[in-house]
Design a protein around this motif. Structure first.
Motif, PDB file in Angstrom:
ATOM      1  N   SER A  76      48.161  37.770  51.313  1.00  0.00           N
ATOM      2  CA  SER A  76      46.788  37.316  51.041  1.00  0.00           C
ATOM      3  C   SER A  76      45.865  37.685  52.190  1.00  0.00           C
ATOM      4  O   SER A  76      44.795  38.257  51.992  1.00  0.00           O
ATOM      5  CB  SER A  76      46.742  35.792  50.844  1.00  0.00           C
ATOM      6  OG  SER A  76      47.563  35.416  49.779  1.00  0.00           O
ATOM      7  N   MET A  77      46.292  37.353  53.401  1.00  0.00           N
ATOM      8  CA  MET A  77      45.441  37.661  54.554  1.00  0.00           C
ATOM      9  C   MET A  77      45.400  39.172  54.788  1.00  0.00           C
ATOM     10  O   MET A  77      44.347  39.728  55.146  1.00  0.00           O
ATOM     11  CB  MET A  77      45.951  36.912  55.787  1.00  0.00           C
ATOM     12  CG  MET A  77      44.926  36.746  56.885  1.00  0.00           C
ATOM     13  SD  MET A  77      43.286  36.153  56.352  1.00  0.00           S
ATOM     14  CE  MET A  77      43.550  34.391  56.288  1.00  0.00           C
ATOM     15  N   ALA A  78      46.531  39.840  54.549  1.00  0.00           N
ATOM     16  CA  ALA A  78      46.562  41.299  54.705  1.00  0.00           C
ATOM     17  C   ALA A  78      45.540  41.939  53.768  1.00  0.00           C
ATOM     18  O   ALA A  78      44.787  42.840  54.159  1.00  0.00           O
ATOM     19  CB  ALA A  78      47.963  41.826  54.408  1.00  0.00           C
ATOM     20  N   ALA A  79      45.475  41.437  52.540  1.00  0.00           N
ATOM     21  CA  ALA A  79      44.531  41.981  51.554  1.00  0.00           C
ATOM     22  C   ALA A  79      43.094  41.742  51.990  1.00  0.00           C
ATOM     23  O   ALA A  79      42.239  42.624  51.891  1.00  0.00           O
ATOM     24  CB  ALA A  79      44.780  41.344  50.189  1.00  0.00           C
ATOM     25  N   TYR A  89      41.680  42.771  25.086  1.00  0.00           N
ATOM     26  CA  TYR A  89      41.193  43.677  26.124  1.00  0.00           C
ATOM     27  C   TYR A  89      42.271  43.832  27.193  1.00  0.00           C
ATOM     28  O   TYR A  89      43.186  43.026  27.303  1.00  0.00           O
ATOM     29  CB  TYR A  89      39.947  43.101  26.820  1.00  0.00           C
ATOM     30  CG  TYR A  89      38.674  43.055  25.992  1.00  0.00           C
ATOM     31  CD1 TYR A  89      38.665  43.325  24.633  1.00  0.00           C
ATOM     32  CD2 TYR A  89      37.466  42.720  26.595  1.00  0.00           C
ATOM     33  CE1 TYR A  89      37.485  43.259  23.901  1.00  0.00           C
ATOM     34  CE2 TYR A  89      36.280  42.652  25.874  1.00  0.00           C
ATOM     35  CZ  TYR A  89      36.302  42.918  24.520  1.00  0.00           C
ATOM     36  OH  TYR A  89      35.140  42.849  23.812  1.00  0.00           O
ATOM     37  N   VAL A  90      42.102  44.857  28.026  1.00  0.00           N
ATOM     38  CA  VAL A  90      43.001  45.047  29.165  1.00  0.00           C
ATOM     39  C   VAL A  90      42.514  44.146  30.299  1.00  0.00           C
ATOM     40  O   VAL A  90      41.315  44.053  30.566  1.00  0.00           O
ATOM     41  CB  VAL A  90      42.968  46.534  29.606  1.00  0.00           C
ATOM     42  CG1 VAL A  90      43.645  46.713  30.945  1.00  0.00           C
ATOM     43  CG2 VAL A  90      43.620  47.404  28.553  1.00  0.00           C
ATOM     44  N   TYR A  91      43.448  43.490  30.959  1.00  0.00           N
ATOM     45  CA  TYR A  91      43.091  42.668  32.110  1.00  0.00           C
ATOM     46  C   TYR A  91      43.346  43.465  33.396  1.00  0.00           C
ATOM     47  O   TYR A  91      44.433  44.001  33.581  1.00  0.00           O
ATOM     48  CB  TYR A  91      43.919  41.374  32.122  1.00  0.00           C
ATOM     49  CG  TYR A  91      43.894  40.674  33.455  1.00  0.00           C
ATOM     50  CD1 TYR A  91      42.677  40.382  34.065  1.00  0.00           C
ATOM     51  CD2 TYR A  91      45.056  40.336  34.122  1.00  0.00           C
ATOM     52  CE1 TYR A  91      42.625  39.779  35.307  1.00  0.00           C
ATOM     53  CE2 TYR A  91      45.019  39.724  35.359  1.00  0.00           C
ATOM     54  CZ  TYR A  91      43.799  39.454  35.945  1.00  0.00           C
ATOM     55  OH  TYR A  91      43.760  38.860  37.174  1.00  0.00           O
ATOM     56  N   VAL A  92      42.362  43.548  34.241  1.00  0.00           N
ATOM     57  CA  VAL A  92      42.522  44.294  35.491  1.00  0.00           C
ATOM     58  C   VAL A  92      42.264  43.375  36.684  1.00  0.00           C
ATOM     59  O   VAL A  92      41.149  42.876  36.874  1.00  0.00           O
ATOM     60  CB  VAL A  92      41.548  45.500  35.562  1.00  0.00           C
ATOM     61  CG1 VAL A  92      41.872  46.361  36.771  1.00  0.00           C
ATOM     62  CG2 VAL A  92      41.606  46.321  34.283  1.00  0.00           C
ATOM     63  N   ASP A  93      43.319  43.156  37.456  1.00  0.00           N
ATOM     64  CA  ASP A  93      43.261  42.289  38.635  1.00  0.00           C
ATOM     65  C   ASP A  93      43.088  43.181  39.863  1.00  0.00           C
ATOM     66  O   ASP A  93      44.053  43.760  40.362  1.00  0.00           O
ATOM     67  CB  ASP A  93      44.585  41.508  38.682  1.00  0.00           C
ATOM     68  CG  ASP A  93      44.763  40.705  39.955  1.00  0.00           C
ATOM     69  OD1 ASP A  93      43.868  40.715  40.815  1.00  0.00           O
ATOM     70  OD2 ASP A  93      45.825  40.055  40.067  1.00  0.00           O
ATOM     71  N   THR A  94      41.844  43.313  40.341  1.00  0.00           N
ATOM     72  CA  THR A  94      41.618  44.250  41.459  1.00  0.00           C
ATOM     73  C   THR A  94      42.134  43.689  42.781  1.00  0.00           C
ATOM     74  O   THR A  94      42.468  44.453  43.690  1.00  0.00           O
ATOM     75  CB  THR A  94      40.126  44.626  41.606  1.00  0.00           C
ATOM     76  OG1 THR A  94      39.377  43.434  41.882  1.00  0.00           O
ATOM     77  CG2 THR A  94      39.603  45.291  40.360  1.00  0.00           C
ATOM     78  N   GLY A  95      42.214  42.356  42.893  1.00  0.00           N
ATOM     79  CA  GLY A  95      42.763  41.759  44.121  1.00  0.00           C
ATOM     80  C   GLY A  95      44.185  42.244  44.348  1.00  0.00           C
ATOM     81  O   GLY A  95      44.603  42.477  45.491  1.00  0.00           O
ATOM     82  N   ALA A  96      44.928  42.426  43.238  1.00  0.00           N
ATOM     83  CA  ALA A  96      46.318  42.876  43.345  1.00  0.00           C
ATOM     84  C   ALA A  96      46.387  44.261  43.996  1.00  0.00           C
ATOM     85  O   ALA A  96      47.341  44.582  44.703  1.00  0.00           O
ATOM     86  CB  ALA A  96      46.956  42.915  41.958  1.00  0.00           C
ATOM     87  N   MET A  97      45.359  45.079  43.760  1.00  0.00           N
ATOM     88  CA  MET A  97      45.344  46.432  44.345  1.00  0.00           C
ATOM     89  C   MET A  97      45.151  46.343  45.865  1.00  0.00           C
ATOM     90  O   MET A  97      45.799  47.059  46.624  1.00  0.00           O
ATOM     91  CB  MET A  97      44.220  47.263  43.717  1.00  0.00           C
ATOM     92  CG  MET A  97      44.348  47.428  42.211  1.00  0.00           C
ATOM     93  SD  MET A  97      42.883  48.283  41.554  1.00  0.00           S
ATOM     94  CE  MET A  97      43.209  48.201  39.796  1.00  0.00           C
ATOM     95  N   TYR A  98      44.234  45.451  46.302  1.00  0.00           N
ATOM     96  CA  TYR A  98      44.035  45.270  47.750  1.00  0.00           C
ATOM     97  C   TYR A  98      45.293  44.673  48.382  1.00  0.00           C
ATOM     98  O   TYR A  98      45.671  45.026  49.502  1.00  0.00           O
ATOM     99  CB  TYR A  98      42.813  44.380  48.019  1.00  0.00           C
ATOM    100  CG  TYR A  98      41.529  45.108  47.720  1.00  0.00           C
ATOM    101  CD1 TYR A  98      40.988  46.002  48.645  1.00  0.00           C
ATOM    102  CD2 TYR A  98      40.894  44.961  46.490  1.00  0.00           C
ATOM    103  CE1 TYR A  98      39.839  46.709  48.364  1.00  0.00           C
ATOM    104  CE2 TYR A  98      39.739  45.673  46.191  1.00  0.00           C
ATOM    105  CZ  TYR A  98      39.213  46.546  47.130  1.00  0.00           C
ATOM    106  OH  TYR A  98      38.084  47.263  46.850  1.00  0.00           O
ATOM    107  N   ARG A  99      45.940  43.779  47.657  1.00  0.00           N
ATOM    108  CA  ARG A  99      47.183  43.192  48.158  1.00  0.00           C
ATOM    109  C   ARG A  99      48.250  44.284  48.340  1.00  0.00           C
ATOM    110  O   ARG A  99      48.996  44.283  49.318  1.00  0.00           O
ATOM    111  CB  ARG A  99      47.684  42.118  47.192  1.00  0.00           C
ATOM    112  CG  ARG A  99      46.845  40.848  47.227  1.00  0.00           C
ATOM    113  CD  ARG A  99      47.179  39.900  46.072  1.00  0.00           C
ATOM    114  NE  ARG A  99      46.377  38.703  46.176  1.00  0.00           N
ATOM    115  CZ  ARG A  99      46.754  37.605  46.843  1.00  0.00           C
ATOM    116  NH1 ARG A  99      47.949  37.550  47.393  1.00  0.00           N
ATOM    117  NH2 ARG A  99      45.955  36.558  46.934  1.00  0.00           N
TER     118      ARG A  99
END
Ligand code: DC
Length: 220
Positions: A93-96, A27-37
């Motif tokens: 991290s805090m910016a996200a 499956y495709v892995y999607v890291d949504t935290g990376a988008m907020y970062r």
């Protein structure tokens, strides 16, 4: 398409586990935290405050976030610039966490996240995937661990990369982010009613991955 949502607090191991499971299942892995970062990095690069809604919104339209895969690894691009390394710096991290409390930022990323899930079998991790982004996901898991265990893991990870860190500072940051993420008005971190709770404080990566693969196998 089969969608698996994995939510939980910072440092519970979501991305490590989700990446492994996605590889195992194809499956495709999607890291949504990376988008907020990436949005957080964008705001900082513009010299603005990540906790100021007006300032953040003023540069949001100039932030085109895309994700791509290099050797199966998710890379995040901010206006075609690969920011995959910068988004892992502690300041990001805090910016996200700050920008993720702003409704316009969430809306900005929502369509991108839903589109990926519509077109791919995927494992998506974040804070609101089971509750808001993919309410119809076939499998929902809420992965958590104690704040101390999560801090120790993040500490070891940063240490291994040669990033200087202080355990107590890191613990305070994780507690602050937990608070921010679960107390904001929009899409706060919380377990979906139909999510399975998995506390991995006493489990290693292999045991946690095996437990999640078992849950997926039972559901699908
Ligand atoms: O998972 P992470 O630590 O990379 O996430 C960074 C921040 O982004 C985190 O403080 C909360 C926020 N986030 C969010 O609000 N919603 C998501 N779906 C994913 C992350």
């Amino acid at each position: 398409m089969i969608n698996v949502a994995i939510d939980g607090p910072s440092g519970a191991g979501k991305s490590t586990i989700a990446r492994k499971i996605a590889a195992a299942l194809g499956y495709v892995y999607v890291d949504t935290g990376a988008m907020y970062r990436a949005i957080g990095v964008h705001v900082m690069r513009n010299g603005l405050h990540t906790d100021n809604r007006e300032e953040v919104c003023s540069v949001l339209d100039n932030a085109i976030i895309t994700i791509g895969y290099v050797d199966g690894e998710q890379h995040v691009f901010l206006n075609d610039d690969d920011v995959s390394t910068d988004i892992r710096l502690p300041a990001a991290s805090m910016a996200a966490s700050n920008v993720s409390a702003i409704p316009e930022v969430r809306q900005h990323l929502f369509n991108l996240q839903q589109d990926i899930a519509k077109n791919n079998n995927c494992i998506m991790d974040g804070r609101d995937i089971g509750t808001v982004v993919l309410p119809n996901a076939q499998v929902k898991i809420f992965l958590t661990a104690s704040a101390e265990v999560r801090t120790k893991r993040r500490y070891d990870e940063l240490k291994a990369k040669g990033t200087p860190v202080d355990f107590d500072v890191l613990l305070a940051e994780i507690q602050q982010r937990d608070y921010n993420d679960s107390h904001r008005d929009v899409a706060p971190l919380k377990q979906a009613e139909d999510a399975i709770l998995l506390d991995c404080s006493e489990m290693d990566i292999e045991q946690t991955s095996a437990a999640i693969l078992r849950i997926i196998g039972e559901k699908i």
